[in-house]
Design a protein around this motif. Structure first.
Motif, PDB file in Angstrom:
ATOM      1  N   GLN A 150       4.557   0.653   0.423  1.00 41.00           N
ATOM      2  CA  GLN A 150       5.008   0.052   1.675  1.00 41.00           C
ATOM      3  C   GLN A 150       4.397  -1.338   1.844  1.00 41.00           C
ATOM      4  O   GLN A 150       3.222  -1.548   1.547  1.00 41.00           O
ATOM      5  N   LYS A 186       0.868  -1.179   0.000  1.00 42.37           N
ATOM      6  CA  LYS A 186       0.000   0.000   0.000  1.00 42.37           C
ATOM      7  C   LYS A 186       0.900   1.223   0.000  1.00 42.37           C
ATOM      8  O   LYS A 186       1.749   1.369   0.878  1.00 42.37           O
ATOM      9  N   ASP A 187       0.725   2.070  -0.991  1.00 41.20           N
ATOM     10  CA  ASP A 187       1.544   3.273  -1.137  1.00 41.20           C
ATOM     11  C   ASP A 187       3.036   2.945  -1.134  1.00 41.20           C
ATOM     12  O   ASP A 187       3.849   3.651  -0.542  1.00 41.20           O
TER      13      ASP A 187
END
Length: 125
Positions: free
Chosen positions: A17, A14-15
């Motif tokens: 990461q 996510k993003d």
């Protein structure tokens, strides 16, 4: 009777990461299946086939409503980690449908052709 907590690990990005979400699921097993489940080493990868059980009660101390969702195991298969061969403890508890016996008999004693886990980038979440 055996009741164990099984961790369902979900790893995703996510993003940019790496994220990990862990959900704990209670699994209940009876008779011979309970013995096999209790004998598995902690952290063994397994597949559980069973029925969902919803339980609810009132907390004796607080009077609050409580509930839980469990899986009543009908079959448990120990899955081989990639590159290994594992003896699979395959069992079925008192089948409710006669055809389940025939279905259970076709499951191999070892699971060696389990698909590898997908790459983290291929996961849809």
């Amino acid at each position: 009777m055996a009741e164990v907590g099984v961790a369902l690990n979900q790893v995703y990005t996510k993003d940019g990461q790496r994220e990990e979400k862990v959900t704990y699921i209670k699994v209940v097993a009876w008779r011979e299946l309970a013995d096999e489940l209790s004998a598995l080493p902690k952290g063994s990868p397994i597949i559980v086939d069973g029925a969902l059980m919803y339980e609810h009660w009132k907390d004796k101390k607080s009077g609050d409503d409580r509930s839980t969702l469990k899986v009543e195991a009908q079959r448990i298969v120990c899955v081989a980690r990639p590159g290994t061969v594992t003896k699979a403890p395959v069992s079925v508890t008192a089948p409710s449908v006669p055809d389940q016996d025939a279905k259970a008999a076709t499951i191999p004693d070892t699971v060696t052709d389990a698909p590898d886990a997908p790459d983290e980038e291929d996961l849809p979440f």
